[in-house]
Scaffold this active site. Sequence first.
Site, PDB file in Angstrom:
ATOM      1  N   HIS A 168      46.966   3.959 -72.630  1.00 23.62           N
ATOM      2  CA  HIS A 168      45.733   3.200 -72.423  1.00 23.62           C
ATOM      3  C   HIS A 168      46.237   1.956 -71.742  1.00 23.62           C
ATOM      4  O   HIS A 168      47.340   1.299 -71.922  1.00 23.62           O
ATOM      5  CB  HIS A 168      45.208   2.909 -74.021  1.00 23.62           C
ATOM      6  CG  HIS A 168      43.919   2.370 -73.409  1.00 23.62           C
ATOM      7  ND1 HIS A 168      43.559   1.025 -73.371  1.00 23.62           N
ATOM      8  CD2 HIS A 168      42.722   2.844 -73.665  1.00 23.62           C
ATOM      9  CE1 HIS A 168      42.061   0.732 -73.279  1.00 23.62           C
ATOM     10  NE2 HIS A 168      41.757   1.913 -73.418  1.00 23.62           N
TER      11      HIS A 168
ATOM     12  N   PHE B 143      34.983   0.368 -68.785  1.00 20.73           N
ATOM     13  CA  PHE B 143      35.917  -0.651 -68.229  1.00 20.73           C
ATOM     14  C   PHE B 143      35.136  -1.749 -67.468  1.00 20.73           C
ATOM     15  O   PHE B 143      35.850  -2.535 -67.339  1.00 20.73           O
ATOM     16  CB  PHE B 143      36.980  -0.067 -67.553  1.00 20.73           C
ATOM     17  CG  PHE B 143      38.020   0.849 -68.615  1.00 20.73           C
ATOM     18  CD1 PHE B 143      38.819   0.316 -69.405  1.00 20.73           C
ATOM     19  CD2 PHE B 143      37.818   2.088 -68.383  1.00 20.73           C
ATOM     20  CE1 PHE B 143      39.841   1.186 -70.275  1.00 20.73           C
ATOM     21  CE2 PHE B 143      38.583   2.871 -69.085  1.00 20.73           C
ATOM     22  CZ  PHE B 143      39.501   2.484 -69.954  1.00 20.73           C
TER      23      PHE B 143
ATOM     24  N   TYR C 105      31.940  -2.080 -74.483  1.00 22.31           N
ATOM     25  CA  TYR C 105      32.417  -3.263 -75.056  1.00 22.31           C
ATOM     26  C   TYR C 105      31.043  -3.911 -76.037  1.00 22.31           C
ATOM     27  O   TYR C 105      30.090  -3.839 -75.810  1.00 22.31           O
ATOM     28  CB  TYR C 105      32.478  -4.460 -73.761  1.00 22.31           C
ATOM     29  CG  TYR C 105      33.425  -4.174 -72.952  1.00 22.31           C
ATOM     30  CD1 TYR C 105      34.866  -4.119 -73.098  1.00 22.31           C
ATOM     31  CD2 TYR C 105      33.290  -3.931 -71.410  1.00 22.31           C
ATOM     32  CE1 TYR C 105      35.558  -3.794 -72.473  1.00 22.31           C
ATOM     33  CE2 TYR C 105      34.190  -3.738 -70.733  1.00 22.31           C
ATOM     34  CZ  TYR C 105      35.485  -3.643 -70.882  1.00 22.31           C
ATOM     35  OH  TYR C 105      36.371  -3.485 -70.103  1.00 22.31           O
TER      36      TYR C 105
ATOM     37  N   ASP D 215      34.477   3.382 -76.221  1.00 18.46           N
ATOM     38  CA  ASP D 215      33.197   2.705 -76.395  1.00 18.46           C
ATOM     39  C   ASP D 215      32.802   1.732 -75.473  1.00 18.46           C
ATOM     40  O   ASP D 215      33.643   1.132 -74.844  1.00 18.46           O
ATOM     41  CB  ASP D 215      33.569   1.952 -77.840  1.00 18.46           C
ATOM     42  CG  ASP D 215      33.172   2.685 -79.108  1.00 18.46           C
ATOM     43  OD1 ASP D 215      32.837   3.888 -79.037  1.00 18.46           O
ATOM     44  OD2 ASP D 215      33.226   1.963 -80.203  1.00 18.46           O
TER      45      ASP D 215
END
Length: 220
Positions: free
Chosen positions: A187, A78, A67, A65
């Site tokens: 992750h 990211f 942020y 998703d």
Amino acid sequence: MNVRISPEWKEILQPEFDAPYFKELTDFVRHEYQTTKVFPPAGLIFNAFDSCAPQDIKVLILGQDPYHNDGQAMGLSFSVPQGVALPPSLVNIYKEISMETGRPSPADGDLTRWARQGVLLLNATLTVRAHSAASHQGHGWETFTDNVIARMSSEFSGIVFMLWGRYAISKAPLIDQSRHLVLTAPHPSPLSAYRGFFGCGHFARANEYLIRTGREPIEW
């Protein structure tokens, strides 16, 4: 909404834009932008594509998703704009790169410099309601990005796919591993980075693969 996408990508993605599911997705997203606060800014929804020409792609890093807090999302997985505090996952990504390269971490979180070298920073879902994680999942974005990944797999060759965490790794069956390099790891979030993201060596391995296949490595 002021949405834009480069002509090169528009030509490649036109079959998706013409599909019935995408009209439903567009109606949903437009309504969300009109009635509530949504990230990223509408003009940056397709920033991952606009920042990396299709013929230049060397690496795909898949996020989930955007942020969902103010000022963070910029349409690149990211990545956050210059001047915005680094999110924990990006801090850990930088730590891993420093461990692999011996270089200090950058001061800012704007990964546009990666995109310009051929890194497609793609989220599986391209929009999100403010302060509501996963709020735009299940409305069609995943169909779109799954199809993008599958088309990249079949129509391109020699791409390094970095899949971090259970969700991203679930996309591995979309990729022809005889044509591409698929790297998987936990992750980089603080909850899981110590379970195998740290020490994964993905950034060095990606560059080794690029050099072996006759292309310039990424300056991480």
